[in-house]
Design an enzyme around this catalytic site. Structure first.
Site, PDB file in Angstrom:
ATOM      1  N   GLN A  73      28.296 141.289  77.871  1.00 54.68           N
ATOM      2  CA  GLN A  73      27.100 141.573  78.594  1.00 54.68           C
ATOM      3  C   GLN A  73      25.765 141.115  77.974  1.00 54.68           C
ATOM      4  O   GLN A  73      25.659 141.145  77.017  1.00 54.68           O
ATOM      5  CB  GLN A  73      27.155 143.041  78.423  1.00 54.68           C
ATOM      6  CG  GLN A  73      26.053 143.952  78.757  1.00 54.68           C
ATOM      7  CD  GLN A  73      26.312 145.585  78.799  1.00 54.68           C
ATOM      8  OE1 GLN A  73      27.230 145.920  79.345  1.00 54.68           O
ATOM      9  NE2 GLN A  73      25.223 146.130  78.653  1.00 54.68           N
ATOM     10  N   GLU A 127      30.383 153.325  85.407  1.00 59.12           N
ATOM     11  CA  GLU A 127      31.108 153.682  84.093  1.00 59.12           C
ATOM     12  C   GLU A 127      31.390 155.117  84.197  1.00 59.12           C
ATOM     13  O   GLU A 127      32.625 155.428  84.076  1.00 59.12           O
ATOM     14  CB  GLU A 127      30.238 153.522  82.764  1.00 59.12           C
ATOM     15  CG  GLU A 127      31.162 153.197  81.766  1.00 59.12           C
ATOM     16  CD  GLU A 127      32.054 154.204  81.256  1.00 59.12           C
ATOM     17  OE1 GLU A 127      31.601 155.284  81.287  1.00 59.12           O
ATOM     18  OE2 GLU A 127      33.005 154.133  80.572  1.00 59.12           O
ATOM     19  N   ASN A 184      18.295 157.738  71.091  1.00 55.51           N
ATOM     20  CA  ASN A 184      18.354 159.198  71.373  1.00 55.51           C
ATOM     21  C   ASN A 184      16.988 159.389  71.758  1.00 55.51           C
ATOM     22  O   ASN A 184      16.683 160.386  72.596  1.00 55.51           O
ATOM     23  CB  ASN A 184      18.480 160.076  69.954  1.00 55.51           C
ATOM     24  CG  ASN A 184      19.860 160.229  69.490  1.00 55.51           C
ATOM     25  OD1 ASN A 184      20.776 159.587  70.348  1.00 55.51           O
ATOM     26  ND2 ASN A 184      20.380 160.755  68.833  1.00 55.51           N
TER      27      ASN A 184
END
Lengths: 389, 396
Positions: free
Chosen positions: B131, B251, B376
């Site tokens: 990717q 996904e 995060n």
């Protein structure tokens, strides 16, 4: 596998929410939490007559609705969200569950219709020491021919000072640990019982003290297997823990929602404080905890249904209940604490509701075992079993 | 609401479990439990051979439509496949980028020629993909890509120049999908193209990145007038962002159940070690092991809930947005717990060549989990803005 509410379950949840929004506003909560009874008896009558929530878990052959645990937690979640003050939790999560798990046919026939008619119930089991394990059952009984004589003091009993029906756990004199524990069911007005209101920080969940002074019961009052009822009491308490976790989930959600409403309105430095990343990140963490609690509670409700249908064993129930209660307690406390912080100064006033949730987060965290109790229970399952050779 | 799988799904479970028991053995013993996150660079040739074995059994690309060689497996069956695969210690899938990202993207956005040329190789476990999204200055801010694609009229091909980074498996792949700027004056998510670029050509250089584990799973990929056929541009030349975002939606979370089974294997290893070395008697360790167990169980319930509520349009609902933040934080904590359970032994290496045991490696590499695929901090922004509707960050 279909881990989502059915259309009927969504309807039950939405109906409960609409009823509570209309009939259980903050002002009503505040009016009745300040009384010794802790709820409005007329409101309880309306819950019983109009909503029939008290019949939700009672099988149809006893006149109830015969619904399951998923419907129960969907309703409890909304009650937790709106801080509903009522004897519902004690009567259904403790009383009805005790009858379903350990009641004889005769006891079910005698007591379930009373609860359907609006009588209230609760369980008393922990003593002055305030533990939640088998050792905290310290009230004792002595068998005399065909009757039983009970003596001792219970504390931390939800609605213990007002419930009409009591389920009592007591141990045969001289026993300890899990051995020798029996369950009894009786009208609270039985001779030898004195009761007292215990004022609480969280006024929405009143507690009572129950003192037994030579209470004489006959064999009809014994639930489950005499002297061997710890396992059944555990099952009842685990079912009750799942109900409590559902209330916590609703409270946790409301902490997030009311905080979002406040910070969207509150402007400082010329912009709503909701636009600050320091605030956004705290709200994101609150949402993670709400959604994870929701998954744990709904899963535990499915396990409870399987347990009550006898397709799942008690170990699965223990695990699901301890997971939901440990995570639900930590999350509710976290969200209530962050909620106060993000409310700023008004968060510590009596006027805003966030303080009521903060108090309830702690009282529900303590009741039926704080997170460390439940984690240790899980640790024992994970770490202490002997290796199978 | 119900938790049990249907009898048909249970027989599907039996079928895959039996197949794995009979085929993931012998020459494949050495790859059992290998090649997962942090170990993707290991035993690559053996894992590629395993992909071909899976294909022969009909177990690659099971979620693809049957017309492209898949089984059109339901979400439940894909969940079951991933669970049984991980339970059997199936190795990290060398073909997972092709199967879960490239295939569905080409099925949705690709030309007939692209489907004909690329889907069979992915299905048969013969061609492998990596990717090309992130760049040195396009990490969290992915739309800031600077790699450019210029159409050369003489050769009738695209020429790609720039640098990609954090590319897993680049050295072992045949192709890289690349987002690059086709409109050189454009900024942000406009003016991008989505290209299928062969790795084995003079214009492409792959350089491994040595990580804190001493190993190199990630790479840098340099493009210097790398050639790409006009036929290998997916969609139109300005569609790159749309295709790239569509790809991230494919996904869909079915592989997360398999990932959780790998986490379970790791937690089991920690528990087993705690029992052996006596740390299971330490009250704080007991609390933390129970907490890890609670966290992993809830991760599974989260996934089942998200998969059950899926709308079928590939759109993530707002509850699904917590998933990355949740699992990455959980896994990072497990790494720390593993070290604390190991105690002083945890600090000692197995050999001079910076050889880490599996728990040490997990402890170190799990620090990447809360960074790649959206840090995060970015995840919290996404949750706040898209799930909770809070004000968006100003953009430069």
């Amino acid at each position: 596998m279909d881990f989502k509410f059915t259309d009927e379950q969504i309807m039950i949840r939405d109906t409960a929410e609409a009823f509570l929004v209309k009939n259980c506003p903050s002002a009503a909560v505040r009016q009745f939490m300040d009384t010794q009874l802790g709820y409005d008896p007329d409101f309880w009558k309306r819950i019983c007559n109009e909503m029939c929530w008290q019949g939700l878990l009672i099988p149809e052959n006893y006149g109830g609705l015969g619904l399951g645990y998923v419907e129960l937690v969907a309703t409890l979640e909304q009650m937790g969200r709106y801080l509903c003050c009522s004897p519902f939790y004690g009567s259904i999560c403790l009383g009805v569950n005790a009858l379903l798990v350990a009641g004889t046919e005769q006891q079910k026939t005698a007591f379930l219709p009373q609860i359907l008619a609006g009588k209230t119930a609760t369980i008393a089991y922990t003593s002055e020491t305030g533990g939640w394990d088998s050792g905290s059952v310290q009230t004792s009984y002595k068998k005399q021919d065909s009757s039983y004589c009970l003596n001792g003091t219970y504390r931390f009993v939800p609605n213990g000072h007002s419930a009409d029906i009591l389920v009592l756990a007591a141990r045969e004199e001289g026993t300890q640990g899990e051995e020798g524990i029996s369950l009894f069911i009786l009208p609270a007005k039985t001779s030898g019982i004195t009761r007292e209101w215990l004022p609480t920080i969280d006024q929405t969940r009143p507690q009572g003290q129950v003192i037994l002074n030579n209470v004489i019961l006959n064999g009809d009052a014994v639930m489950g297997e005499q002297g061997q009822a710890w396992a059944e009491l555990q099952n009842i308490l685990d079912l009750a823990r799942i109900g409590l976790a559902a209330e916590q989930l609703g409270g946790s959600q409301q902490c997030l929602d009311s905080t979002l409403a406040y910070i969207t309105e509150r402007v400082q430095f010329g912009r709503p404080i909701a636009s600050y990343q320091a605030i956004k990140h705290k709200c994101a963490d609150m949402m993670v905890k709400v959604e994870a609690s929701r998954s744990a509670v709904y899963h535990a409700a499915c396990v409870a249904d399987q347990f009550l249908n006898q397709s799942e064993d008690a170990d699965a129930l223990i695990e699901a209940a301890s997971i939901a209660k440990a995570y639900g307690s930590d999350s509710f406390f976290h969200n209530a604490g962050v909620g106060i912080q993000l409310h700023g100064g008004v968060g510590i006033t009596a006027e805003y509701d966030i303080q009521l949730y903060f108090k309830r987060a702690k009282s529900t965290e303590i009741f039926l075992g704080a997170p460390d109790y439940h984690r240790e229970r899980l640790a024992a399952l994970l770490l202490d079993q002997r290796e199978v050779s | 609401m119900k938790l049990d799988f249907s009898p048909q799904d249970e027989s599907f479970r039996q079928e895959i479990a039996n197949w794995l028991a009979n085929n993931l053995c012998g020459e494949f013993d050495i790859i059992c439990g290998r090649g997962g996150p942090g170990d993707q660079h290991s035993l690559v040739e053996e894992r590629k051979a395993w992909e071909q074995k899976l294909y022969k059994g009909g177990w690659t690309c099971i979620g693809w439509p049957t017309e492209f060689g898949g089984r059109d497996a339901s979400i439940e069956q894909q969940v079951i496949f991933n669970e049984e695969y991980a339970r059997a210690q199936g190795p990290g899938r060398a073909g997972h980028i092709g199967e879960t990202l490239v295939g569905p993207t080409l099925i949705a956005f690709g030309s007939q020629s692209q489907k004909d040329r690329y889907l069979p190789g992915i299905l048969k476990g013969e061609t492998f993909w990596c990717q090309g999204y992130s760049e040195p200055n396009a990490g969290s801010d992915l739309a800031n890509v600077k790699t450019k694609a210029v159409f050369d009229e003489t050769s009738q091909q695209w020429q790609i120049t720039g640098q990609k980074v954090w590319t897993s498996l680049a050295r072992e792949s045949d192709y890289c999908f690349v987002i690059a700027r086709t409109d050189l004056k454009s900024t942000g998510h406009r003016g991008l193209g989505f290209f299928l670029v062969p790795i084995d050509q003079p214009g492409v250089t792959v350089r491994p990145i040595k990580q804190l584990t001493g190993t190199s799973e990630f790479n840098e990929v340099f493009f210097d007038n790398a050639e790409c056929l006009d036929d290998d541009l997916v969609g139109e030349s300005g569609d790159g962002w749309k295709v790239a975002m569509g790809l991230l939606g494919f996904e869909r979370g079915v592989s997360t159940l398999g990932q959780q089974m790998l986490f379970q294997n790791e937690l089991d290893e920690v528990i087993s070690l705690a029992k052996t070395n006596g740390s299971a008697r330490n009250p704080q360790i007991r609390q933390r092991i129970a907490e890890a167990h609670i966290g992993l169980k809830i991760m599974r319930y989260n996934s089942l809930r998200i998969l059950s509520s899926e709308q079928g349009d590939g759109q993530l609902q707002k509850e699904a947005m917590i998933y990355k933040l949740y699992w990455s934080s959980w896994h990072r904590n497990l790494g720390k717990l593993a070290m604390d359970v190991m105690g002083p032994e945890g600090e000692l290496l197995q050999g001079k060549s910076y050889e880490l045991n599996s728990l040490q490696s997990m402890y170190l590499f799990s620090r990447a989990d809360t960074i790649y695929g959206g840090t995060n901090q970015i995840q919290r922004n996404l949750i706040a803005e898209r799930a909770l509707g809070m004000p968006r960050e100003p953009r430069g």
